[in-house]
Write an enzyme that holds these catalytic residues in place. Structure first.
Site, PDB file in Angstrom:
ATOM      1  N   GLY A  74      -5.847 -11.927 -12.271  1.00 55.02           N
ATOM      2  CA  GLY A  74      -4.748 -12.705 -11.677  1.00 55.02           C
ATOM      3  C   GLY A  74      -3.408 -12.634 -12.382  1.00 55.02           C
ATOM      4  N   ARG A  78     -18.383 -11.046   5.062  1.00 52.10           N
ATOM      5  CA  ARG A  78     -16.987 -11.034   5.463  1.00 52.10           C
ATOM      6  C   ARG A  78     -16.673 -12.080   6.532  1.00 52.10           C
ATOM      7  NH1 ARG A  78     -14.352  -5.265   6.821  1.00 52.10           N
ATOM      8  NH2 ARG A  78     -15.461  -5.524   8.778  1.00 52.10           N
ATOM      9  N   ARG A 104     -12.000  -7.236  -1.797  1.00 46.07           N
ATOM     10  CA  ARG A 104     -12.800  -7.101  -0.572  1.00 46.07           C
ATOM     11  C   ARG A 104     -11.953  -6.498   0.536  1.00 46.07           C
ATOM     12  NH1 ARG A 104     -18.134  -8.500  -1.963  1.00 46.07           N
ATOM     13  NH2 ARG A 104     -18.004 -10.193  -3.467  1.00 46.07           N
ATOM     14  N   HIS A 162      -0.762  -2.146  -4.815  1.00 46.63           N
ATOM     15  CA  HIS A 162      -1.702  -1.113  -5.233  1.00 46.63           C
ATOM     16  C   HIS A 162      -1.071  -0.314  -6.375  1.00 46.63           C
ATOM     17  CE1 HIS A 162      -4.918   1.810  -4.869  1.00 46.63           C
ATOM     18  NE2 HIS A 162      -3.986   2.735  -5.015  1.00 46.63           N
ATOM     19  N   VAL A 209      -7.456   1.652   4.332  1.00 47.16           N
ATOM     20  CA  VAL A 209      -7.516   1.230   2.933  1.00 47.16           C
ATOM     21  C   VAL A 209      -6.265   1.763   2.224  1.00 47.16           C
ATOM     22  CG1 VAL A 209      -8.802   1.412   0.767  1.00 47.16           C
ATOM     23  CG2 VAL A 209     -10.022   1.197   2.938  1.00 47.16           C
ATOM     24  N   ASP A 210      -5.371   0.853   1.828  1.00 42.85           N
ATOM     25  CA  ASP A 210      -4.129   1.206   1.117  1.00 42.85           C
ATOM     26  C   ASP A 210      -3.236   2.134   1.937  1.00 42.85           C
ATOM     27  OD1 ASP A 210      -5.151  -0.252  -1.078  1.00 42.85           O
ATOM     28  OD2 ASP A 210      -6.178   1.506  -1.856  1.00 42.85           O
ATOM     29  N   GLU A 257       4.398  -4.041 -12.024  1.00 42.19           N
ATOM     30  CA  GLU A 257       3.949  -4.806 -10.842  1.00 42.19           C
ATOM     31  C   GLU A 257       4.450  -6.249 -10.877  1.00 42.19           C
ATOM     32  OE1 GLU A 257      -0.385  -4.020 -10.780  1.00 42.19           O
ATOM     33  OE2 GLU A 257       0.066  -2.683  -9.093  1.00 42.19           O
TER      34      GLU A 257
HETATM   35  C1  GRF Z   1      -3.338  -4.637  -9.953  1.00 46.95           C
HETATM   36  O1  GRF Z   1      -3.124  -3.451 -10.671  1.00 46.95           O
HETATM   37  C2  GRF Z   1      -3.119  -4.440  -8.491  1.00 46.95           C
HETATM   38  O2  GRF Z   1      -2.228  -3.404  -8.189  1.00 46.95           O
HETATM   39  C3  GRF Z   1      -4.495  -4.042  -7.998  1.00 46.95           C
HETATM   40  O3  GRF Z   1      -5.395  -4.770  -8.775  1.00 46.95           O
HETATM   41  C4  GRF Z   1      -4.786  -5.103 -10.023  1.00 46.95           C
HETATM   42  C5  GRF Z   1      -4.906  -6.593 -10.131  1.00 46.95           C
HETATM   43  O4  GRF Z   1      -4.566  -7.068 -11.407  1.00 46.95           O
HETATM   44  N1  GRF Z   1      -4.617  -4.267  -6.577  1.00 46.95           N
HETATM   45  P1  GRF Z   1      -4.385  -8.618 -11.656  1.00 46.95           P
HETATM   46  O5  GRF Z   1      -5.683  -9.302 -11.219  1.00 46.95           O
HETATM   47  O6  GRF Z   1      -3.236  -9.070 -10.826  1.00 46.95           O
HETATM   48  O7  GRF Z   1      -4.127  -8.790 -13.109  1.00 46.95           O
END
Ligand code: GRF
Length: 290
Positions: free
Chosen positions: A21, A71, A97, A115, A150-151, A180
């Site tokens: 998180g 799901r 998921r 991602h 997916v992505d 990010e």
């Molecule tokens: C991130 O690198 C995000 O891009 C990917 O999963 C990772 C999650 O990291 N989808 P966090 O749980 O936010 O630390």
């Protein structure tokens, strides 16, 4: 599709997270209760042990574990909570998921994911390992609208970081994560301000946008979105041709600037008569939120 953003009210956002998180943390800090643009009001996890839930709890945000029993059950409970809480936007942040086509369709345009690669390159899992094995010199992260693949959905914003000689997975992961935490809140601001839209939001121009390479699609969508915010939708077709209209040029400059803050570009934009002021006002709202 009638495009809902800007909403005209403070956005209520939910984050779905399965693990650590850290991206959730960045979103909680960028969109605290009372933030004029939007606030995170709900955090959901399929994993009752997820540290993400504690992070939300520590900031006084409602956090609910919906332990995975398939799901259908998860999505039913999630939808009920999202509706009950009046959620406008759903953000996936390390949510592990796959969502069903029905869920994705119901939220299309209001559902984002992050991602850790420069999509469409390296979708799926074990991204940093695969990037290093391929000998890439650069990687990054992508925030995108979630579609049924997916992505694969339309890109909102990408950021890039270098790979240094001798880097291992841990270094690359840490560098991408730091990126990010800056990128995701910024992409959400673009969405909430009406500056990021998927091709479906541009009516007849949808096909022209899908004909572009994915990275250019996002840039063009930002350009058309800026024109829409200025009441200049009539310039959309021109904007996708080689127009020298000042509003079109201002929108293109702004679209570039929003992805990569760049002082000389900002100066060029500021010097444009009429459109310069309107564009910089938008840029400021993304760059220096209240
Ligand atoms: C991130 O690198 C995000 O891009 C990917 O999963 C990772 C999650 O990291 N989808 P966090 O749980 O936010 O630390």
């Amino acid at each position: 599709m009638a495009w809902p953003f800007p909403l005209g009210h403070r956005a209520r956002m939910a984050v779905l997270a399965s693990g650590r998180g850290t991206n959730l943390q960045a979103l909680l800090e960028a969109f605290p209760p009372g933030n004029p643009l939007g606030e995170v009001v709900l955090v959901l996890s399929d994993n009752p042990e997820a540290p993400a839930l504690e992070r939300a709890g520590r900031r006084g945000v409602r956090a609910e574990a919906l332990p995975w029993r398939g799901r259908k059950a998860f999505e039913g409970e999630a939808q009920a909570l999202l509706r009950a809480m009046g959620v406008d936007v759903v953000l996936l942040a390390g949510f592990m998921r796959l969502l069903s086509p029905g869920f994705v369709e119901a939220w299309y345009g209001r559902l984002l994911n992050i991602h850790p690669s420069l999509l469409p390159a390296y979708p799926g899992l074990h991204v940093h390992r695969r990037v290093l094995e391929a000998g890439e010199k650069e990687t990054g992260s992508t925030v995108h609208f979630v579609d049924q693949g997916v992505d694969t959905g339309p890109i909102v914003l990408q950021g890039r970081v270098p790979i240094l000689p001798g880097d291992g997975e841990a270094e690359v992961e840490a560098r991408v994560l730091r990126l990010e935490h800056w990128l995701y809140p910024r992409a959400v601001r673009l969405l909430l301000l009406g500056l990021a839209r998927p091709p479906e939001a541009f009516g007849e121009l949808r096909g022209a946008l899908y004909a572009l390479p994915p990275g250019e699609r996002a840039l063009s969508a930002r350009t058309l979105s800026a024109l829409a915010l200025w009441g200049k939708e009539s310039l959309w077709p021109e904007a996708l041709a080689a127009s020298r209209n000042p509003w079109v040029r201002g929108a293109w400059l702004l679209a570039h600037l929003l992805a990569a803050p760049h002082l000389p570009l900002r100066e060029e934009l500021a010097a444009l008569p009429e459109v310069g002021g309107a564009a910089l006002a938008l840029w400021e709202r993304v760059e220096s939120p209240l």
